[in-house]
Design a protein around this motif. Sequence first.
Motif, PDB file in Angstrom:
ATOM      1  N   LEU A  90       0.832  -1.197   0.000  1.00  0.00           N
ATOM      2  CA  LEU A  90       0.000   0.000   0.000  1.00  0.00           C
ATOM      3  C   LEU A  90       0.873   1.255   0.000  1.00  0.00           C
ATOM      4  N   PHE A  91       0.292   2.351  -0.460  1.00  0.00           N
ATOM      5  CA  PHE A  91       0.984   3.635  -0.436  1.00  0.00           C
ATOM      6  C   PHE A  91       0.779   4.255   0.945  1.00  0.00           C
ATOM      7  N   GLY A  92       1.830   4.292   1.752  1.00  0.00           N
ATOM      8  CA  GLY A  92       1.714   4.743   3.132  1.00  0.00           C
ATOM      9  C   GLY A  92       1.379   6.219   3.273  1.00  0.00           C
ATOM     10  N   HIS A  93       1.656   7.014   2.239  1.00  0.00           N
ATOM     11  CA  HIS A  93       1.393   8.453   2.312  1.00  0.00           C
ATOM     12  C   HIS A  93      -0.015   8.809   1.858  1.00  0.00           C
ATOM     13  N   SER A  95      -4.343   8.003   2.049  1.00  0.00           N
ATOM     14  CA  SER A  95      -5.408   7.421   2.862  1.00  0.00           C
ATOM     15  C   SER A  95      -5.887   6.111   2.252  1.00  0.00           C
ATOM     16  N   VAL A  96      -6.684   5.379   3.013  1.00  0.00           N
ATOM     17  CA  VAL A  96      -7.283   4.148   2.502  1.00  0.00           C
ATOM     18  C   VAL A  96      -8.058   4.432   1.218  1.00  0.00           C
ATOM     19  N   ALA A  97      -8.888   5.486   1.231  1.00  0.00           N
ATOM     20  CA  ALA A  97      -9.701   5.802   0.053  1.00  0.00           C
ATOM     21  C   ALA A  97      -8.836   6.149  -1.146  1.00  0.00           C
ATOM     22  N   GLU A 113     -18.352  10.382  -8.865  1.00  0.00           N
ATOM     23  CA  GLU A 113     -18.271   9.038  -9.441  1.00  0.00           C
ATOM     24  C   GLU A 113     -17.145   8.235  -8.798  1.00  0.00           C
ATOM     25  N   LEU A 114     -16.011   8.893  -8.601  1.00  0.00           N
ATOM     26  CA  LEU A 114     -14.874   8.244  -7.950  1.00  0.00           C
ATOM     27  C   LEU A 114     -15.227   7.879  -6.513  1.00  0.00           C
ATOM     28  N   THR A 115     -15.846   8.801  -5.790  1.00  0.00           N
ATOM     29  CA  THR A 115     -16.215   8.549  -4.394  1.00  0.00           C
ATOM     30  C   THR A 115     -17.170   7.371  -4.282  1.00  0.00           C
ATOM     31  N   ARG A 116     -18.163   7.315  -5.160  1.00  0.00           N
ATOM     32  CA  ARG A 116     -19.129   6.203  -5.136  1.00  0.00           C
ATOM     33  C   ARG A 116     -18.445   4.865  -5.375  1.00  0.00           C
ATOM     34  N   GLU A 117     -17.527   4.830  -6.327  1.00  0.00           N
ATOM     35  CA  GLU A 117     -16.868   3.557  -6.644  1.00  0.00           C
ATOM     36  C   GLU A 117     -15.931   3.128  -5.519  1.00  0.00           C
ATOM     37  N   VAL A 118     -15.216   4.071  -4.927  1.00  0.00           N
ATOM     38  CA  VAL A 118     -14.350   3.747  -3.785  1.00  0.00           C
ATOM     39  C   VAL A 118     -15.194   3.217  -2.634  1.00  0.00           C
ATOM     40  N   ASP A 133      -8.943   6.629   6.903  1.00  0.00           N
ATOM     41  CA  ASP A 133      -7.901   6.081   7.775  1.00  0.00           C
ATOM     42  C   ASP A 133      -6.539   6.079   7.082  1.00  0.00           C
ATOM     43  N   ASP A 134      -5.505   6.132   7.897  1.00  0.00           N
ATOM     44  CA  ASP A 134      -4.132   5.906   7.444  1.00  0.00           C
ATOM     45  C   ASP A 134      -3.954   4.393   7.324  1.00  0.00           C
TER      46      ASP A 134
END
Length: 221
Positions: A90-93, A95-97, A113-118, A133-134
């Motif tokens: 994962l990319f530590g820098h 967020s989860v999203a 659209e991006l928010t809905r898919e995430v 979250d981190d």
Amino acid sequence: MSEGGPGLALDGVTVRFGALTAVDDVSLHLPTGQVLAVLGPSGCGKSTLLRAVAGLEPLAAGQVRWDGADLATTPTHRRGFAMMFQDGQLFGHLSVARNVGYGLRLQGLRGAELTREVDRLLELVGLSGRGDDDPLTLSGGQQQRVALARALGARPRLLLLDEPLSALDRELRERLAADLREVLVETGTTGVLVTHDHAEAEVVADHVVRMADGHLVPPSP
């Protein structure tokens, strides 16, 4: 597994590192929408086989095909495959999203659209509400769920899973194996899982093949 038709086909795939033959004359066909587990001990060549399918290792002989098309001249980033590793990477820098949305942004999704898919992907892997979250504060199992959501967000035609649960304890590994199977079936994802864990292979995959010393081992009669 059938011998032809849509999906992934390997024909005589061989990978060598100098005088060492790591993968030796492997042939198989995986139909679209099904999951194959390649089972075997460490050092048997299964991860090298996965990397060859991804285009990360050059072939000494043989072909990797998708829907009948030879991928010899298709670079890794154009194969439409996604990989998920043991450590998630994962990319530590981010967020989860933003981790989950990484591939989606590359495809041009933005805004609502991006928010809905995430949000849909996080719900799919059981992490609804954790987008801010981190990722480095999450448990190992939760990090692998984020990695799975990110891989699925790339909308791959083939998902390559390299020992994705092996760093987890037995109880968590068993629980996530069942969840992984459920997600792959729900999304209709074609997948190849490499693992040393027989129980994990049986839970996740439609088909199991065994590998030893670079070869596929014929099934017992």
